[in-house]
Each structure stands twice: as C-alpha cells, then as structure tokens.
Scaffold this motif. Structure first.
Motif, PDB file in Angstrom:
ATOM      1  N   UNK A 178       0.834  -0.738   0.328  1.00 35.04           N
ATOM      2  CA  UNK A 178       0.264  -0.071  -0.027  1.00 35.04           C
ATOM      3  C   UNK A 178       0.667   1.464  -0.471  1.00 35.04           C
ATOM      4  N   UNK A 179       0.705   2.397  -0.687  1.00 37.74           N
ATOM      5  CA  UNK A 179       1.118   3.091  -1.181  1.00 37.74           C
ATOM      6  C   UNK A 179       1.180   3.978   0.739  1.00 37.74           C
ATOM      7  N   UNK A 180       2.336   4.536   1.045  1.00 36.84           N
ATOM      8  CA  UNK A 180       1.754   5.074   2.859  1.00 36.84           C
ATOM      9  C   UNK A 180       2.626   6.236   2.722  1.00 36.84           C
ATOM     10  N   UNK A 181       1.527   7.120   2.642  1.00 35.98           N
ATOM     11  CA  UNK A 181       1.689   8.593   1.569  1.00 35.98           C
ATOM     12  C   UNK A 181       2.086   9.829   2.976  1.00 35.98           C
ATOM     13  N   UNK A 182       1.496   9.270   4.414  1.00 37.82           N
ATOM     14  CA  UNK A 182       1.094  10.294   5.186  1.00 37.82           C
ATOM     15  C   UNK A 182       2.736   9.904   5.899  1.00 37.82           C
ATOM     16  N   UNK A 183       3.728   9.313   5.560  1.00 36.49           N
ATOM     17  CA  UNK A 183       5.600   9.378   6.027  1.00 36.49           C
ATOM     18  C   UNK A 183       6.374  10.190   4.236  1.00 36.49           C
ATOM     19  N   UNK A 184       6.415  11.774   5.342  1.00 37.43           N
ATOM     20  CA  UNK A 184       7.677  12.403   4.024  1.00 37.43           C
ATOM     21  C   UNK A 184       8.411  11.206   4.027  1.00 37.43           C
ATOM     22  N   UNK A 185       9.276  11.447   2.868  1.00 38.52           N
ATOM     23  CA  UNK A 185       9.872  10.387   2.190  1.00 38.52           C
ATOM     24  C   UNK A 185      11.923  10.674   3.493  1.00 38.52           C
ATOM     25  N   UNK A 186      11.464  11.991   3.966  1.00 43.33           N
ATOM     26  CA  UNK A 186      12.947  11.741   4.970  1.00 43.33           C
ATOM     27  C   UNK A 186      12.849  11.132   6.320  1.00 43.33           C
ATOM     28  N   UNK A 187      12.413   9.996   6.324  1.00 42.60           N
ATOM     29  CA  UNK A 187      12.257  10.008   7.654  1.00 42.60           C
ATOM     30  C   UNK A 187      11.848   8.556   7.435  1.00 42.60           C
ATOM     31  N   UNK A 188      11.704   7.501   8.475  1.00 43.33           N
ATOM     32  CA  UNK A 188      11.502   6.201   8.273  1.00 43.33           C
ATOM     33  C   UNK A 188      10.441   6.083   7.950  1.00 43.33           C
ATOM     34  N   UNK A 189      10.643   4.340   8.013  1.00 40.69           N
ATOM     35  CA  UNK A 189       9.296   3.480   7.665  1.00 40.69           C
ATOM     36  C   UNK A 189       8.697   3.394   8.707  1.00 40.69           C
ATOM     37  N   UNK A 190       7.155   3.371   8.737  1.00 41.11           N
ATOM     38  CA  UNK A 190       6.632   3.204   9.514  1.00 41.11           C
ATOM     39  C   UNK A 190       6.837   2.063  10.235  1.00 41.11           C
ATOM     40  N   UNK A 213       4.701   4.033  13.909  1.00 38.26           N
ATOM     41  CA  UNK A 213       5.052   5.487  13.771  1.00 38.26           C
ATOM     42  C   UNK A 213       6.264   5.458  13.073  1.00 38.26           C
ATOM     43  N   UNK A 214       6.882   6.203  12.068  1.00 39.89           N
ATOM     44  CA  UNK A 214       8.085   5.912  11.753  1.00 39.89           C
ATOM     45  C   UNK A 214       9.388   6.000  13.037  1.00 39.89           C
ATOM     46  N   UNK A 215      10.177   4.558  12.069  1.00 40.49           N
ATOM     47  CA  UNK A 215      11.238   4.225  13.096  1.00 40.49           C
ATOM     48  C   UNK A 215      12.337   5.324  12.297  1.00 40.49           C
ATOM     49  N   UNK A 264      16.562  -6.696  16.792  1.00 43.31           N
ATOM     50  CA  UNK A 264      17.010  -6.670  14.652  1.00 43.31           C
ATOM     51  C   UNK A 264      17.070  -5.394  14.999  1.00 43.31           C
ATOM     52  N   UNK A 265      18.258  -5.067  14.435  1.00 44.96           N
ATOM     53  CA  UNK A 265      18.650  -3.532  14.259  1.00 44.96           C
ATOM     54  C   UNK A 265      18.245  -2.488  13.756  1.00 44.96           C
ATOM     55  N   UNK A 266      17.421  -1.350  13.269  1.00 44.15           N
ATOM     56  CA  UNK A 266      17.246  -0.873  11.991  1.00 44.15           C
ATOM     57  C   UNK A 266      18.284  -0.291  11.401  1.00 44.15           C
ATOM     58  N   UNK A 267      18.768  -0.650  10.381  1.00 45.41           N
ATOM     59  CA  UNK A 267      20.330   0.563   9.727  1.00 45.41           C
ATOM     60  C   UNK A 267      20.012   1.602   9.739  1.00 45.41           C
ATOM     61  N   UNK A 268      18.765   1.216   7.941  1.00 50.91           N
ATOM     62  CA  UNK A 268      18.692   2.917   7.976  1.00 50.91           C
ATOM     63  C   UNK A 268      17.839   2.062   5.862  1.00 50.91           C
ATOM     64  N   UNK A 269      18.365   3.153   5.616  1.00 49.67           N
ATOM     65  CA  UNK A 269      17.146   3.075   3.929  1.00 49.67           C
ATOM     66  C   UNK A 269      18.484   2.647   3.058  1.00 49.67           C
ATOM     67  N   UNK A 270      18.463   2.241   1.963  1.00 50.80           N
ATOM     68  CA  UNK A 270      19.579   1.677   0.896  1.00 50.80           C
ATOM     69  C   UNK A 270      20.313   1.319   1.227  1.00 50.80           C
ATOM     70  N   UNK A 271      21.220   1.011   0.472  1.00 52.25           N
ATOM     71  CA  UNK A 271      21.964   0.007  -0.068  1.00 52.25           C
ATOM     72  C   UNK A 271      23.199  -0.655   0.640  1.00 52.25           C
TER      73      UNK A 271
END
Length: 350
Positions: free
Chosen positions: A242-254, A259-261, A310-317
């Motif tokens: 689903x599109x998560x349009x309520x979360x700005x792209x600069x914030x972490x995923x839900x 809530x953004x992590x 499980x540690x959230x490391x961030x976004x991207x490759x």
C-alpha cells in the motif's frame, strides 16, 4: 470404535503435550533487575537522542504507568537523569542466547508509469486474495495474467530482483527520475508460507551455507535469468503493498506501532517479552560492538525470544549491506517503569 478411541486419546495426548510444552516454556522465563552501573557503556551514550525517539511512540502506550512516564518525558530536561530516575533495567531470559541481526528499508528506482525500463509493477492486494486463504502462488500471480488491467499497480520499478527483496523486507522507498519519492508499506500477502531462497540454493548445491547472502543471491539470479526466475518461484509467498503517503520521504518507514522508526535507535523485538515502545539497552558483540539505548518500535516474524532483536540500520543499498552482515551475540536489557519492574520478580525475591 477402536479407531475412534485411539484418535480421541491421540488428540488428548497432543493437547496435554502442547500444554506441558507451553508450561515448560513459561517456566524458563526469568527476570533479573540490574543497576545502571551494570550496563556496559551506559554513561557514554547519547541519552537525549534515545529520549527523542522514545517520545515519538510512548504516547501510543496505553498502560497507566507508561502513560505517566510519557507525560514526564515530554518535560524532561536531563535525558540520562530521566531514565535513571523512573526506570529499572530488567534482563529477561527464556533459555536462548542473545542474537542481534540488522534490517533496512530498500530503495528502488521506479516511475509512476510503465515503460521499457520501468516494467515491474508493485501491486496492491486484490480483494479476492483477502477472502481466499491461501490464494494463488507467486508463479500464478506473475504468469497467469490475473493482475492485468485492474488498476492494481501502485508504481513501476526497473529491477525484478530488487522487487523480490522488497517483498521480504515488507516496506521501502521508490525513487523517481525527478528526484521525488513514494513510500510503500506492507499491504497483505497471498497466504503461502515463506520459503528461503538461500536455503534452496544450498540444497541444490549452488553455494555453501557460509557463502549465501542477499548480494550473492541477487548476482546469481541476474547472471542466470531463466534459472533465477525459477529459483524465485520457489518462494510461493507473495507480498502486496500500500502507498504510505502519510510518511514524509525523509523520515523512516512505519514500524509495528504505526510510527516512523529511527536509524540506529529503533529495534524490532518479540512483543511476548518486550513491550512495544519500551527503551531497551543493547550490548551487541561481534566485529563492530554496539552499546546503545534503543527503543522497541517494531516486530518481525523471525524475531522470537526474550534476547532477540533486529536493529534498524537505515534506508538504501549501503544500509542493506551493513544489515546483511550483522549476526552477532550479546544481550538486551529492557528499561521498565519501577513498579512494573519489581512486579516481575518472584514474591520471595521482592
């Protein structure tokens, strides 16, 4: 009649065995209250950063003791003093060793419309997939035409292998050619069990267990497109988004608390042992040791046990490469409100 009796006793025995196993598992859980001086590196951490992340989700914790602490957190000036004054470190164990892994948010290249380059769709979940359990397999969904001309495409990406791994992670960002982004989150699945592609490669003799990683799998599938497609079909599970349009792209995923992590401050835990929203002190060993106050804001199907995170490391490759290398021992200690911490102890100890 004999068969009925035997079946009856078989069912009773299975039920008794299940209850016994559940009781044994429960009896293995133990709690130990520690002092903050017992936390290796506690005095060197950035407690203010952890407090900021704690505030993001504590308002969603409904128990009165957590609610009152959240109110105090909004006014706390000295972060370290806040945690030391209102919490007690509790080490929860259930007979398994500590294990830390990492996870990340994939970032794919895509476009809002199909083209020669962007030809792999990210799908919304069709209505019949919600009512039929299980629904079609991965192979059927992608080859039968059942998804065509129904407006189920959220967006299009340029790499089928990256899309496959996006489904394993469950959420991600898609970067458009103009530099804008959309974020997608888990929207459901077809009801088939997940099958590990890495394990299947080992079973087929393609690689040894120590050689398998996400990068190795991706490279092999791309070098062997026909066999690679068949390998991906081995995993019959298919995830919709689903599109998560309520979360700005600069914030972490839900995360699981919707809530953004936060990169390197959020962890996924087993909520059977660690309350979602709780501060958790982690002491990860291995090649890159980590001592840090994290906030339990997410869960995962593979995250089971009192000493599992499980540690959230961030976004991207780059985040994905780092996350893929983490598989380290250590311990985690949950910071509990004082009264709740002492209530966990056996009566004779209190």
């Amino acid at each position: 009649m004999t068969q009925i009796v035997l079946t009856f006793f078989s069912v009773v025995f299975s039920a008794v065995l299940a209850m016994t196993q559940a009781a044994n598992a429960e009896s293995e859980v133990s709690y130990a209250i520690l002092g903050f001086e017992d936390l290796d590196g506690w005095d060197k951490d950035d407690h203010a950063a952890a407090l900021t992340v704690f505030r993001n989700t504590c308002r969603d914790m409904k128990d009165p003791d957590w609610t009152s602490l959240c109110n105090l957190a909004s006014e706390a000036g000295n972060a370290r003093q806040f945690f030391e004054l209102f919490f007690r470190p509790v080490q929860i164990t259930n007979g398994t060793d500590g294990l830390f892994t990492g996870y990340f948010e994939p970032e794919l290249d895509g476009a809002p419309y199909k083209s020669d380059r962007y030809r792999y769709p990210i799908y919304k979940m069709p209505s019949e997939a919600r009512s039929q359990r299980p629904w079609l397999t991965r192979r059927d969904i992608l080859t039968s035409g059942v998804m065509d001309n129904r407006g189920l495409e959220i967006t299009w990406v340029d790499d089928a292998v990256e899309l496959f791994f996006l489904q394993i992670q469950g959420s991600g960002r898609v970067r458009y050619p103009d530099g804008s982004y959309i974020r997608v989150g888990y929207g459901g699945a077809n009801g088939h069990s997940y099958r590990s592609i890495g394990q299947e490669m080992v079973r087929r003799g393609i690689y040894s267990p120590h050689q398998v990683s996400a990068q190795v799998i991706k490279s092999w599938v791309r070098r062997n497109p026909v066999e690679g497609q068949e390998l991906l079909f081995h995993n019959q599970s298919y995830v919709f988004f689903r599109e998560v349009s309520e979360v700005p792209s600069h914030k972490g995923p839900l995360g699981a608390m919707n809530r953004s992590i936060t990169t390197m401050r959020s962890i996924a835990v087993d909520p059977d042992f660690t309350p979602l929203g709780a501060p958790v002190w982690i002491e990860k060993s291995g090649k890159n040791p980590l001592r840090r106050l994290m906030i339990a804001q997410d869960t995962g199907s593979a995250i089971k046990g009192a000493q599992r995170a499980d540690i959230f490391i961030g976004t991207g490759d780059k985040a994905g490469q780092i996350a893929g290398r983490i598989k380290d021992p250590g311990r985690l200690v949950v910071l509990m409100p004082i009264q709740r911490a002492y209530a966990l102890l056996p009566e004779a100890v209190q």
